[in-house]
Design a protein around this motif. Structure first.
Motif, mmCIF file in Angstrom:
data_model
loop_
_atom_site.group_PDB
_atom_site.id
_atom_site.type_symbol
_atom_site.label_atom_id
_atom_site.label_comp_id
_atom_site.label_asym_id
_atom_site.label_seq_id
_atom_site.Cartn_x
_atom_site.Cartn_y
_atom_site.Cartn_z
ATOM 1 N N THR A 246 -71.168 4.724 -16.699
ATOM 2 C CA THR A 246 -71.990 4.735 -15.480
ATOM 3 C C THR A 246 -72.817 3.461 -15.318
ATOM 4 O O THR A 246 -73.448 3.281 -14.273
ATOM 5 N N THR A 247 -72.827 2.594 -16.304
ATOM 6 C CA THR A 247 -73.463 1.283 -16.143
ATOM 7 C C THR A 247 -72.433 0.224 -15.729
ATOM 8 O O THR A 247 -72.793 -0.951 -15.574
ATOM 9 N N GLY A 248 -71.182 0.625 -15.594
ATOM 10 C CA GLY A 248 -70.129 -0.319 -15.250
ATOM 11 C C GLY A 248 -69.499 -0.993 -16.444
ATOM 12 O O GLY A 248 -68.699 -1.926 -16.300
ATOM 13 N N THR B 131 -66.278 -1.958 -11.353
ATOM 14 C CA THR B 131 -65.512 -2.226 -12.575
ATOM 15 C C THR B 131 -64.056 -1.819 -12.429
ATOM 16 O O THR B 131 -63.144 -2.585 -12.772
ATOM 17 N N VAL B 132 -63.808 -0.628 -11.924
ATOM 18 C CA VAL B 132 -62.430 -0.147 -11.818
ATOM 19 C C VAL B 132 -61.623 -1.001 -10.847
ATOM 20 O O VAL B 132 -60.446 -1.320 -11.095
ATOM 21 N N LEU B 133 -62.236 -1.423 -9.755
ATOM 22 C CA LEU B 133 -61.511 -2.194 -8.750
ATOM 23 C C LEU B 133 -61.004 -3.529 -9.286
ATOM 24 O O LEU B 133 -60.044 -4.091 -8.752
ATOM 25 N N ARG B 134 -61.611 -4.023 -10.334
ATOM 26 C CA ARG B 134 -61.217 -5.335 -10.866
ATOM 27 C C ARG B 134 -59.803 -5.335 -11.450
ATOM 28 O O ARG B 134 -59.170 -6.377 -11.540
ATOM 29 N N PHE B 135 -59.329 -4.183 -11.887
ATOM 30 C CA PHE B 135 -57.999 -4.197 -12.495
ATOM 31 C C PHE B 135 -57.016 -3.256 -11.806
ATOM 32 O O PHE B 135 -56.087 -2.739 -12.421
#
Length: 205
Positions: free
Chosen positions: A197-199, A43-47
């Motif tokens: 923690t589930t994204g 999730t974090v890598l997407r932005f």
């Protein structure tokens, strides 16, 4: 009538976190932590902009795991900095090194600033000014982006140095977001979103 104090809220949030962390470690025969670490990283890598600098904390055992996030960021060519807590509760920053951060890593606690022989790779207390994204710890976050930390004020002081254009994201266990508005003091720095923690990504501001 005033609501619960920050002290009471922290006490309840720490108890909830301990319970959720035990549940996560026991999930799927022990695979829950690895799955959470991967979900957070995805999730974090997407932005994160290409070649960006990201500030990430090194997680304690009960916190949402960040080791995989650091590794994925470095693998993708991003620059990653991590904090060290000084004795006055300021945060000094250093470069993360691939292969040295695990999902049960800890934030190093020092007595005083690093000496001259340790200064290589250290970036000062204002290093967040050069970051494209800041990932913070927190016990809970409300709908306005008010973050409840551990009470030392480390991140509130550090975030005062960030580029206002750089998003601030807090990591939470699923189920830790506050349904109530949290107390807000003048020095409190709001966050822009949280990732669980589930994204799951929730944008707040």
């Amino acid at each position: 009538m005033s609501g619960p104090s920050k002290r009471d809220l922290r006490h309840a949030a720490r108890a909830r976190r301990a319970r959720l962390a035990v549940e996560l470690r026991g999930r799927d025969g022990g695979a829950g932590v690895a799955e959470a670490a991967e979900a957070i990283a995805e999730t974090v890598l997407r932005f994160v902009p290409d070649g960006g600098r990201v500030a990430v904390y090194e997680s304690l055992p009960d916190e949402p795991p960040t080791g995989r996030l650091v590794e994925r960021l470095l693998e993708s060519g991003h620059e990653v900095i991590v904090p060290v807590v000084l004795d006055d509760f300021s945060l000094e920053w250093r470069y993360a090194v691939r292969g040295t951060v695990g999902d049960q890593g800890t934030v190093t606690r020092r007595q005083g600033p690093p000496d001259a022989s340790e200064r290589s790779g250290w970036l000062g207390v204002d290093a967040l000014a050069g970051c494209d994204l800041v990932v913070t710890p927190g016990l809970t976050v409300d709908r306005h982006g008010t973050r409840l930390g551990q009470g030392g004020g480390c991140y509130d002081r550090a975030l005062a140095h960030r580029d206002p254009a750089a998003p601030v994201v807090t990591l939470l266990h699923e189920g830790e977001a506050s349904e109530l508005d949290l107390p807000l003091d003048e020095h409190d720095q709001p966050v822009d979103a949280y990732v669980t923690t589930t994204g799951r990504l929730v944008r707040l501001r």
